[in-house]
Motif scaffolding. Structure first.
Motif, PDB file in Angstrom:
ATOM      1  N   GLY A 178      -1.689   1.947 -14.634  1.00 18.11           N
ATOM      2  CA  GLY A 178      -2.867   2.088 -13.376  1.00 18.11           C
ATOM      3  C   GLY A 178      -2.304   2.296 -12.058  1.00 18.11           C
ATOM      4  N   ILE A 179      -2.966   2.083 -11.117  1.00 19.14           N
ATOM      5  CA  ILE A 179      -2.945   2.325  -9.581  1.00 19.14           C
ATOM      6  C   ILE A 179      -3.095   0.988  -8.957  1.00 19.14           C
ATOM      7  N   LYS A 180      -2.072   0.696  -7.992  1.00 24.21           N
ATOM      8  CA  LYS A 180      -2.350  -0.605  -7.207  1.00 24.21           C
ATOM      9  C   LYS A 180      -1.948  -0.127  -5.766  1.00 24.21           C
ATOM     10  N   GLY A 181      -2.758  -0.671  -4.999  1.00 23.29           N
ATOM     11  CA  GLY A 181      -2.359  -0.467  -3.704  1.00 23.29           C
ATOM     12  C   GLY A 181      -3.054  -1.466  -2.929  1.00 23.29           C
ATOM     13  N   ASN A 182      -2.683  -1.033  -1.487  1.00 18.71           N
ATOM     14  CA  ASN A 182      -3.461  -2.101  -0.453  1.00 18.71           C
ATOM     15  C   ASN A 182      -3.963  -1.165   0.680  1.00 18.71           C
ATOM     16  N   ILE A 183      -5.105  -1.669   1.183  1.00 21.20           N
ATOM     17  CA  ILE A 183      -5.928  -1.138   2.260  1.00 21.20           C
ATOM     18  C   ILE A 183      -5.976  -2.242   3.341  1.00 21.20           C
ATOM     19  N   ASP A 227      -5.435  -5.697   4.365  1.00 17.60           N
ATOM     20  CA  ASP A 227      -5.326  -7.128   3.384  1.00 17.60           C
ATOM     21  C   ASP A 227      -5.944  -6.912   2.125  1.00 17.60           C
ATOM     22  N   LEU A 228      -6.685  -5.807   2.010  1.00 19.21           N
ATOM     23  CA  LEU A 228      -7.435  -5.900   0.645  1.00 19.21           C
ATOM     24  C   LEU A 228      -6.635  -5.043  -0.389  1.00 19.21           C
ATOM     25  N   GLU A 229      -6.430  -5.802  -1.616  1.00 21.23           N
ATOM     26  CA  GLU A 229      -5.896  -5.143  -2.537  1.00 21.23           C
ATOM     27  C   GLU A 229      -6.647  -4.330  -3.482  1.00 21.23           C
ATOM     28  N   ILE A 230      -6.467  -3.173  -3.681  1.00 24.82           N
ATOM     29  CA  ILE A 230      -7.371  -2.604  -4.831  1.00 24.82           C
ATOM     30  C   ILE A 230      -6.521  -1.841  -5.598  1.00 24.82           C
ATOM     31  N   GLY A 231      -7.280  -1.627  -7.003  1.00 23.94           N
ATOM     32  CA  GLY A 231      -6.611  -0.785  -8.060  1.00 23.94           C
ATOM     33  C   GLY A 231      -7.356  -0.787  -9.184  1.00 23.94           C
ATOM     34  N   ALA A 232      -6.811   0.110 -10.329  1.00 21.43           N
ATOM     35  CA  ALA A 232      -7.583   0.314 -11.572  1.00 21.43           C
ATOM     36  C   ALA A 232      -6.765   0.147 -12.360  1.00 21.43           C
ATOM     37  N   ALA A 233      -6.635  -0.631 -13.556  1.00 21.30           N
ATOM     38  CA  ALA A 233      -5.827  -0.586 -14.733  1.00 21.30           C
ATOM     39  C   ALA A 233      -6.354  -0.157 -16.069  1.00 21.30           C
ATOM     40  N   GLU A 234      -5.561   0.150 -17.129  1.00 16.03           N
ATOM     41  CA  GLU A 234      -6.075   0.375 -18.340  1.00 16.03           C
ATOM     42  C   GLU A 234      -4.933  -0.294 -19.359  1.00 16.03           C
ATOM     43  N   PHE A 235      -5.261  -1.053 -20.261  1.00 19.51           N
ATOM     44  CA  PHE A 235      -4.549  -1.937 -21.314  1.00 19.51           C
ATOM     45  C   PHE A 235      -3.932  -0.561 -22.018  1.00 19.51           C
TER      46      PHE A 235
END
Length: 95
Positions: free
Chosen positions: A28-33, A35-43
């Motif tokens: 997936g993709i992890k990131g910060n905007i 103080d907000l942590e965003i992301g999308a992940a797939e098992f």
């Protein structure tokens, strides 16, 4: 500790070792905007720790929440079965 309890503890240790050797992975993709942590992940399955799966488009990392859940469930089930497998002692005196 009786034989059944020893066998249970050996089996639990082997399953714990397997959980760490073959952890769950996600891509997936992890990131910060700010103080907000965003992301999308797939098992993406279970793979050996020494050779993680490859994904050119996204980063690959261990699915820590699922690994923690596996370890907690293993500990709970082992504890319950340890007490279920204990020797039954009778209150009546033995001749």
């Amino acid at each position: 500790m009786n034989k059944r309890q020893k066998g249970l503890l050996i089996a639990a240790c082997l399953m714990l070792a397997a959980a760490f050797l073959f952890p769950p992975w996600q891509s997936g993709i992890k990131g910060n905007i700010g103080d907000l942590e965003i992301g999308a992940a797939e098992f993406i399955g279970y793979h050996i720790i020494f050779s993680p799966p490859q994904d050119r488009m996204m980063s690959v990392f261990i699915y820590r929440e699922l690994l923690a859940l596996e370890i907690i469930l293993l500990a709970v089930i082992t504890t319950v079965l340890f007490f279920v497998f204990r020797s039954q002692r009778s209150n009546s005196p033995q001749p």
